[in-house]
Structure formats: C-alpha cells, structure tokens
Design an enzyme around this catalytic site. Structure first.
Site, PDB file in Angstrom:
ATOM      1  N   GLY A 233       0.832  -1.202   0.000  1.00 13.97           N
ATOM      2  CA  GLY A 233       0.000   0.000   0.000  1.00 13.97           C
ATOM      3  C   GLY A 233       0.865   1.250   0.000  1.00 13.97           C
ATOM      4  N   GLY A 503       0.483   0.405  13.021  1.00 14.75           N
ATOM      5  CA  GLY A 503      -0.247  -0.856  13.078  1.00 14.75           C
ATOM      6  C   GLY A 503       0.264  -1.840  14.108  1.00 14.75           C
ATOM      7  N   LEU A 591       9.051  -6.759  17.803  1.00 16.10           N
ATOM      8  CA  LEU A 591       8.206  -7.943  17.969  1.00 16.10           C
ATOM      9  C   LEU A 591       8.767  -9.133  17.223  1.00 16.10           C
ATOM     10  CD1 LEU A 591       4.964  -5.936  17.403  1.00 16.10           C
ATOM     11  CD2 LEU A 591       5.476  -7.176  19.510  1.00 16.10           C
ATOM     12  N   THR A 595      10.529  -9.719  10.315  1.00 15.12           N
ATOM     13  CA  THR A 595       9.634  -8.824   9.576  1.00 15.12           C
ATOM     14  C   THR A 595      10.056  -7.365   9.764  1.00 15.12           C
ATOM     15  OG1 THR A 595       8.090  -8.885  11.438  1.00 15.12           O
ATOM     16  CG2 THR A 595       7.653 -10.383   9.624  1.00 15.12           C
ATOM     17  N   GLU A 666       8.049   2.860   8.583  1.00 11.41           N
ATOM     18  CA  GLU A 666       8.531   3.945   7.734  1.00 11.41           C
ATOM     19  C   GLU A 666       9.880   4.502   8.176  1.00 11.41           C
ATOM     20  OE1 GLU A 666       4.515   6.068   6.358  1.00 11.41           O
ATOM     21  OE2 GLU A 666       4.465   5.244   8.360  1.00 11.41           O
TER      22      GLU A 666
HETATM   23 MO1  MOS Z   1       1.829   4.985   5.371  1.00  9.51          MO
HETATM   24  S1  MOS Z   1       2.387   6.375   3.983  1.00  9.51           S
HETATM   25  O1  MOS Z   1       1.146   6.101   6.510  1.00  9.51           O
HETATM   26  O2  MOS Z   1       0.701   3.917   4.783  1.00  9.51           O
END
Ligand code: MOS
Length: 708
Positions: A233, A503, A591, A595, A666
C-alpha cells in the site's frame, strides 16, 4: 515468542499461490469487468461524450459517465478525517486533472471492456492549467498532515540568524513519488439486496467503510469489506479510489458482480502520490558547531479543492538543539490530483533537505558530520519542552559509526578514489513520529481448544498476521501453531488499519490486553494454567487513540535511526553505485526481527530511490505524468541495492505504551536518502540540492563547480 525471529505464518500461503488477493477472489458468480477511462486533458470540461459505439460493442453491459451516473455523496473537505470522506466519481463535466475518471465501461471480459473503451468519443475543451511547482508563494494550509501545526516559532529566528556567527542558507527540491504498490488498486463488488460486499485492496477497513458509505449514501453496516491479503500500500490505499466506487456503482446498476482494477499507468492519475517540494533550510551555529538556530520552510505541490500536506518540517521541530527556531508549510494549488500519503510522508523529503543541510554545515565548519549531530542532540523536545520518549538517536549514531568504521573516513571530500570511481561515505539521522490510533481485538477459544484472534486490522505485506499470532501465543502460553488469526474483514473488532507505522504497536497492545483478559477469565473459571483454555471463552482488548492518551501530552514520541552509506561515483559518467549501506534503529521493542528487518531494509531502499532514481515527471503543457509506469519511473532494483545491514537496538519505550513498541514501517526510509546524497558529496566534492541526484544533475553541477 515476542521478539523471536518467527517466519511469516502466511508465508506458505503466499508462495504457493493459495493467498488470494483481491482479483483472485472467487466468492461470487463470475464478475463483469470494468475499465476506467481517464481524461486526456489536464484542465477543462467535457463538451460531448458519444457512447453509442462503445455501448454497441460486443459484451458491453454498461457505459457510465457523468450523464448517467447515480447521485453520490459530496466530497466534504471540512471532515477532519481525510480517509473517511466521500469520493464521488463522474460528478460533472469539469476536468480537474489529467487522467480523471470520465467513464467506466463494463463488459463480460476485460478485453471487451478495453476494446469498447477505445470506441468512446469524448470531446473536451481544454483550459490553461497550472501543473508545475515553481517559485509560487503558496498558501498556509489549515494544518500539516496528521494534525500538525502548519507553522511553529520559538525564540527569534530571523533576528538571531541575521547576526549568527556561522550561518548557512540552502534551497532544496524533492520530486513527486508514486507509491506503486505491487498489487494495483482493485475491487470486486457484489450486492445482495441493499448489502454491499466488496473485496478490495486497502489499508484500513474502518476508513474505507466510512468513505464508501458516505459516497454511496448507504449505512455503514451495509458495507462488507474483505481485504485478507493486500499486495502493498505504502499509503496509497488509505484513501478510497475510483476503482472501488466504480465497481460498487456498476454492480448495483447491473445487479451483477463487477470487478475493476487500475492499470499501472492509472496509479499516478487516479491515485495521488508524494507531492513535490521546494524547501529552504537555514542553520545558525557557533564556530564550534553548536546549533543556535534552525529554520525549515517547505512549499509543496497541492491540488485545487482539497488539501493534503506532507508534514515535512514537523520532525525538524524535535530533531536538534537550537534556541531560535521556525518551521513553515506552504501549499501551491495546482491542477493535479490530490497528493496522498506515501511511505514516511513528511520525514522522507524533509530529512533529505535538513540532513543534507547538516552535512553542508559540517563541511563549512570543518567538523565531522557525525560529531555535529551528536553535539546537537537533545533530551527534551526543543519546541514543546516535554521529554522526548525513547530518545536514542545518539546510540544509533554511535553504534552505526562503529559498525560502519566511520572513524576511517577521510574528513575531506573528493579524496578517495578506486580507478575510475570516486568513493564517498555519508551518514544521516532518522526520526519518525510515533502515532497511536485506537484499536480493538477479540480473542476466543475455538471448539478444539485452539485460539482465534480477530481484528479488522490489515496485513499489507508487513507481517501483521505473524506478530498478532506471536503476541497471542506469548501472552497465553500456547504454541504458535494453535493460534489462528483472522484480519481485515468488516464485522471484526475495529483496528487502526495499516498506516503511519502505527499498526504493530496498536494491534499488539489490543491483542495483548485481550489475551490477558482471556487468561484472567480462564483462571477465574478455574481452568488449569497449562495453556489449555475452555472452548467458547472469549475476551476483548483495546487501546485508545493518541488524543485520549495522556502519555501523548507528556512525551514527544518518535522512533530513531542512523544510516551510513558508501557510494562510488563514475568519474566520467557520474553514474552512482551504492556499495554499502548500514542502518541502526531504535524503535522500541521489536516484535519480530525478521519482519521488522524487512521493513527497515525496504525503507532504506526507498532512501536509495529518493536519492538517486524516483521522480514522476509532469508534462508542463498538459499536466499528465509522462513516466507513469514502471518502465520509466525508476526505482532501485536488485542490481542497484547493495547488501544492506540492519541493526536494531535492544529497546523498549515504556512512554509509548505498556509493551514498549513503536513503529518501524517507515523509519528506515526517513533519513536514508540523505546518507546517500551526503556520500555523493564526500565522493566528489559536488553538492546537488535537487533530488533525485541523477547523473545529468551531477554532471551539470560538476561543470558549474569547475567553472567557479
Ligand atoms: Mo503509510 S504512507 O502512513 O501507509
């Protein structure tokens, strides 16, 4: 279990093709295929559309334009939540940007829809538009993205700068970047009575549900979304887009399932990207390298009608010392699609500028750039006055320097050479805001005593399925194999979705609390503490959003990192090869190092892309993107990426949440680009302030450098 390098539990599904992405889903009768037709002009209006030939073409079921589109909710820009706004399509004859959806052709097969789409006759009246970010003044937006202040000021920057002992003032430019997720935006829609079922590629069930309900003027609970597998995404699937609205509208009109996917080229016309920026950075310092003032101003590409602002100067507020400070965001409204979040919105372009400026200051002062940063570290947010939670920037810088061998770097630029290659070493700091959104999870014991964890949180390739299973297994003391994770479907407890790197922390805390509640319930019910739980038992857990969490007022929350890069620059062609890259990150408790490493490594590659390759080019006459596909929009490929070393500090940030977790998604992308651009300067002695640094830009800068 938490913190162990656990392989993805959905990995076998993915490599065997059993993981079904949006267009692979076969949950309905075979759907019709829709193709979106985009405007061929950048601004103007539609005079006439002749649909007769298209409508009569083989297999065609529907041609939808502004002339026959059903009424839809209006875009309401006063709604603070951008991702929940209605996004109607075919609203009228006006064309606001190139590629805007002007028609949808639905046919039995994709090929028939494409063939019929070519038969549409669309006469447009073109008006002059403004497509290019230039020297415009821009306007002050309501706020920078994510609710940040547009402007801040502490002390008297202007007055101080005018008299500072050492000062540098530099202008930088960054390019438009597309998110270009591997899986294009796609949707399959099917109505059962007044209930809408959609399989769609998205980042947040909650936001997309709200946006769809507002667009289609239907209740929230009539929307049933499923996004079990999402092929990336990077921010581009936070907003609702035309393919999903078109599929829903057409499916309702036809009473049949309809699928619509964006073609790769449509992903830079119907989906916004990272806005271009122009930036000005001013630094004031003592001769010994103590920062006394810092100013960061950003002008960025905007669109008419709706606002999106990357929070590019926002992290500068918490990055380094300096008594006199100011930051400013300005937007220039252009006839272009609404810009949207793209991985590390704000930090990536902002740190390219600020961290290059820091390198320039270090050169000016003759101070090691690493030392300059260490010297200007802070423990308290220099603007807000509150403690910086988990501030481990200096640890990242020192550890990285040691692992990279930074002490062996010759201080002067342009002194390392291997044959035809100039060699250079560069470094930069990373800082990434830690967000917290509210999230909920449900844990229940299945009939066979297995554990099921449910949340509508998405896994967009980041590893959510796996970390949720780890957290549940760890908290409940059961083997990983006994945990089943169900995500990304309407009706499951609302998660925060994937975005803003929030997330993992949000979902994990909610899942942790649900599992703790389940454990307590089991104990109260007299269950033995041997990892066996009574079937039917269930418990919920949640975390509040940052607005409701006092920790958010008391601490300025960020994750930190430092990136080091070695480049080789061809003395004749100015081709740049990144030869070595190393990043050290402090992002709270990790965690799953497997990943998390993938996220950080991928972020560092975005850094390489930002420094060297990525740029969407707009035709200044017509406003369309001339390189809107992956043939000409360059991203780093395997041959462009060296072995990347990722180190994660052993960390836990108790000020962030009780599990000590912060986002990693990020972080890797934040300052990594500047490490590369600074290495280019160290290799060549040439400073380029327009990113990406292409061979042409480097060559031109070298020529003017030679002349002066
Ligand atoms: Mo990220 S650019 O906040 O999916």
């Amino acid at each position: 279990m938490i913190g162990s390098p656990t392989e993805r539990i959905d990995g076998p599904l993915k490599v065997s093709g059993a993981a079904r992405y949006t267009l692979d889903r076969r949950d309905t009768a075979p759907p019709l295929s829709g193709v979106i037709v985009g405007a061929a002009i950048g601004r103007g209006c539609i005079d006439r559309i002749d649909v007769a030939a298209a409508q009569a073409a083989p297999g065609v079921a529907l041609v939808l334009t502004h002339l026959n589109a059903p009424p839809q909710g209006r875009l309401d820009t006063s709604l603070p939540a951008q991702f929940s706004r209605a996004r109607p399509v075919f609203g009228g004859a006006r064309i606001d940007h190139a590629g805007q959806a002007v028609a949808l052709v639905v046919a039995a097969t994709l090929q028939q829809a494409q063939a019929a789409a070519a038969l549409l006759v669309i006469d447009c009246r073109q008006e002059p538009g403004e497509f290019v970010l230039d020297e415009q003044d821009g306007y002050a937006p309501e706020h920078a993205n994510a609710g940040f202040e547009t402007d801040t000021a502490v002390g008297d920057f202007e007055g101080h700068f005018a008299e500072a002992q050492v000062r540098i003032e530099r202008a930088y430019r960054t390019s438009f970047q597309a998110a270009h997720a591997l899986e294009p935006h796609a949707c399959q829609a099917h109505w059962q009575g007044d209930q809408l079922h959609l399989w769609s590629s998205l980042q947040s069930i909650r936001d997309t549900t709200a946006a769809l309900a507002a667009t289609l003027c239907i209740p929230l609970d009539a929307v049933h979304l499923d996004a079990a597998f999402v092929g990336g995404g990077f921010g581009s699937k936070l907003n609702l887009h035309a393919e999903t609205v078109c599929a829903a509208l057409a499916a309702r009109m036809l009473g049949r399932p309809v699928r619509v996917s964006l073609a790769r080229r449509q992903m830079t016309a119907l989906v916004g990207g990272r806005p271009e920026t122009r930036q000005r950075v001013r630094l004031a310092a003592t001769p010994g390298g103590q920062l006394t003032g810092i100013a960061h101003e950003v002008w960025m590409q905007g669109s008419r009608g709706e606002e999106f602002v990357e929070q590019s100067a926002s992290v500068t507020r918490a990055l380094y010392a300096g008594a006199h400070r100011m930051t400013r965001h300005r937007v220039v409204a252009l006839d272009r699609p609404l810009a949207e979040p793209v991985r590390a919105p704000g930090e990536l372009p902002g740190l390219l500028a600020v961290e290059t400026a820091m390198d320039e200051l270090a050169c000016e002062l003759g101070i090691d750039p690493l030392l300059l940063r260490l010297q200007n570290d802070v423990a308290v947010d220099p603007e807000r006055g509150v403690p910086l939670s988990g501030r481990r920037l200096a640890d990242c810088l020192r550890t990285g320097a040691q692992l990279f061998g930074w002490s062996r770097r010759p201080p002067l630029a342009g002194t390392l050479r291997e044959g035809r290659w100039h060699i250079g070493w560069g470094m930069a700091s990373s800082i990434r805001i830690h967000f917290q959104s509210d999230a909920h999870a449900l844990v229940r014991v299945t009939g066979d005593g297995g554990i099921e964890v449910l949340s509508d949180m998405t896994d967009i390739g980041t590893g959510t399925y796996t970390i949720v299973a780890q957290v549940a297994a760890d908290t409940l003391g059961v083997p990983l194999e006994r945990v089943a994770v169900r995500l990304a479907r309407s009706g499951l407890p609302a998660g925060g979705g994937s975005g803003g790197s929030w997330g993992a922390a949000n979902t994990s805390v909610a899942v942790r609390r649900a599992c703790e509640a389940l454990r307590d319930k089991a104990r109260a019910a007299g269950a033995s503490a041997d990892g066996r739980y009574p079937p039917g038992l269930a418990a919920e857990g949640s975390i509040v959003g940052q607005a409701d969490d006092p920790r958010y007022e008391k601490f300025s929350q960020h994750a930190y990192g430092a990136t080091f890069a070695e480049v080789a620059v061809d003395a004749d062609t100015f081709e740049v090869r990144v030869r070595r890259m190393l990043g050290v990150f402090a992002a709270g408790r990790i965690l799953n190092p497997l990943t998390a490493r993938s996220q950080l490594q991928g972020g560092m590659m975005w850094g390489i892309g930002s420094a060297l390759y990525e740029a969407g080019h707009i035709d200044p006459r017509f406003g369309h993107m001339v390189n809107g596909d992956l043939g000409e929009y360059l991203v780093p490929t395997h041959a462009d990426v060296p072995a990347i070393e990722v180190h994660m500090l052993d960390d836990a940030d108790g000020a962030a949440n009780d599990m000590g977790i912060k986002g990693v998604g990020e972080l890797g992308a934040c300052g990594s680009g500047a490490a590369v651009t600074n290495a280019i300067h160290h290799a060549t002695g040439i400073r380029v302030r327009e990113f990406p640094i292409t061979p042409t830009r480097l060559l031109l800068a070298a020529q003017s450098h030679d002349r002066t």
